[in-house]
Design an enzyme around this catalytic site. Sequence first.
Site, PDB file in Angstrom:
ATOM      1  N   GLY A  18      71.828 -21.969  -9.467  1.00 14.87           N
ATOM      2  CA  GLY A  18      72.254 -22.702  -8.283  1.00 14.87           C
ATOM      3  C   GLY A  18      73.305 -21.979  -7.472  1.00 14.87           C
ATOM      4  N   SER A  23      75.336 -17.166  -4.707  1.00 15.51           N
ATOM      5  CA  SER A  23      74.057 -17.551  -5.308  1.00 15.51           C
ATOM      6  C   SER A  23      74.009 -16.984  -6.713  1.00 15.51           C
ATOM      7  CB  SER A  23      72.897 -17.042  -4.468  1.00 15.51           C
ATOM      8  OG  SER A  23      72.944 -15.637  -4.364  1.00 15.51           O
ATOM      9  N   GLY A  59      71.184 -17.173  -8.866  1.00 21.07           N
ATOM     10  CA  GLY A  59      69.813 -17.257  -9.363  1.00 21.07           C
ATOM     11  C   GLY A  59      69.425 -18.694  -9.605  1.00 21.07           C
ATOM     12  N   GLY A  64      67.225 -15.600  -2.054  1.00 21.76           N
ATOM     13  CA  GLY A  64      68.502 -15.491  -1.368  1.00 21.76           C
ATOM     14  C   GLY A  64      68.348 -15.599   0.143  1.00 21.76           C
ATOM     15  N   ASP A  65      67.242 -15.067   0.672  1.00 23.51           N
ATOM     16  CA  ASP A  65      67.006 -15.144   2.116  1.00 23.51           C
ATOM     17  C   ASP A  65      66.701 -16.580   2.539  1.00 23.51           C
ATOM     18  OD1 ASP A  65      67.361 -12.372   2.196  1.00 23.51           O
ATOM     19  OD2 ASP A  65      65.240 -12.021   1.793  1.00 23.51           O
TER      20      ASP A  65
END
Lengths: 334, 334
Positions: free
Chosen positions: A236, A231, A233, A262-263
Amino acid sequence: VIVTVTLNPALDLTYSVDELIRHATHRVRTVTERPGGKGLNVGRVLCAAGEPVLATGLLGGAIGARVAEAVGTAGVSGDFVRIGGETRRTVSVLDSGDATGFWEPGPLVTVGEWTRFVERYDTLLGRATVVVLSGSLPPGLPVDAYATLIQLARDRRVPTVLDTSGEPLRHGISAGPDIVKPNAAELSTLSKDTAATGTDEGIDAERSVGPEEIAAALRALAIGCRTVVVSDGRRGLLALSETEGWQAVPPDVIEGNPIGAGDACVAALARGLRDGTAWPAILADAVALSAAAVAVPVAGGFDREIYERLRSRVVVTSLGNRSAQGVQDVQLDR
Amino acid sequence: VIVTVTLNPALDLTYSVDELIRHATHRVRTVTERPGGKGLNVGRVLCAAGEPVLATGLLGGAIGARVAEAVGTAGVSGDFVRIGGETRRTVSVLDSGDATGFWEPGPLVTVGEWTRFVERYDTLLGRATVVVLSGSLPPGLPVDAYATLIQLARDRRVPTVLDTSGEPLRHGISAGPDIVKPNAAELSTLSKDTAATGTDEGIDAERSVGPEEIAAALRALAIGCRTVVVSDGRRGLLALSETEGWQAVPPDVIEGNPIGAGDACVAALARGLRDGTAWPAILADAVALSAAAVAVPVAGGFDREIYERLRSRVVVTSLGNRSAQGVQDVQLDR
């Protein structure tokens, strides 16, 4: 049911103050409390998305009881192992500029408590469609705790998603999880061969994916995981498997709170893995769900309208049948 | 028994970190928890000094239960009224330089809860030798709450010590407490006719007593209290009654944590008031106990050896039979 594992959960306190000044005393204007720890956030996102989910992990003391109660209030089924130590708190102080965080150390977990957890987990695997392993390890747990849990899942043919950092990430990868999802900063620690602390949440950063991180991702594949999803931010996701590579870019920049994005990404990866969805669709789902999570102020939720709007518009590009050299040449759009 | 009243108690959390950086995330090295609120500190000092003491006040929720348990662990008898709201926390972050504090707002107290407290307090007055009223008022309480409690004590001829600030101090004084103990900063707010917030702890400062504060002390006497004791940090105490003035200076400067020194001072004033001790001896005791409290790292305790060593060496000077003009000319030793 998707089982989310949170070995070092927390009670997250958020304080708003006018302006944080070092060595001054501040009146807290508002206090919010919610269950914390990445696995619990993943569980709440899945629950909000209508997916069957079960949260497990370690909880202790009065704070642990409060976390368990809040998890239930959020509608997530929980099956936690009680420990003698006290579940930690985190305090995030928001002022006009940004957040300043204070994370208590996790409780010391005994060998007996860890053994009891592994037994409980092994039982839950009988009902699990996917296992999500997220976040840091509390003191007392072996550094290869995630490797143990991944191996048990493999024995029962339950696919796994691992989202941690440092040494627990390195050890976990060697057990062959189906997906690992480091962010760029976490991948960087893996790459640098540093002795990381085994804690991770919130170290998220404005790091971007560069050649060094891609090299680390390739190494992670070589060590044993099937797919690495990085990831990056608001830029993408990059996904690399043993045979393919994909890049997924959000169509719009959503402003908001990046904590929890992120979760939400992990939640989407988990349900895609469960359903055997093709990678382009998984990544589009993950990018849209992450962006929709940024739009809500607290981790563990997402904005349904933004999610629906973005999902069909995520641009997913194949990096072709990849070779090591080919992927190392990838330059993400900036 | 000396009854200490803490209407806005707290669970005090102290975090140690390497260095506090605004908008960064910090790993907390150590966490300590203890009951907070000035009245509970006074109670613990009195208990440690072997005096019979009973702590009362308002406690609610899981945090309130934790405070009650910790008060008991410290050996202090407690008789609290339970409220529906949740007792607040305070977080103090210590780094190499100093402390940065975050105080949650207190719980909203209902009229019914306040009425129940006043009834309980009135019952406890039957056993009280002295009442100590310390700290801020939680939301929902009338600004003249301390005035009400002081009046009830006067009706039963129980002497009172008041240690608060702002509007609750101003209203409390008008009910005629036997001693008020503002520090220089608190006296300053009284003097300036500001609309204070009704919360006070930790505003302590390096303010010193000057002509403005002395004028405010004289005004406090005029409004109704019998004696004003002004704490001036390591410079000692100034006491003004309607007929006399005294100054008490510590013989040595004790390095340490000044938080809690004011509460130790109040503890000494309370037992002196109970015993009818002469003012020079009360002030010597108060200065020594305050300095001995500075020597221990947490509020609510004191170093017995330092206390014994200093007590006989505190220099107490009479300011003579005072007239308003005479006292206004006082210059404290610097």
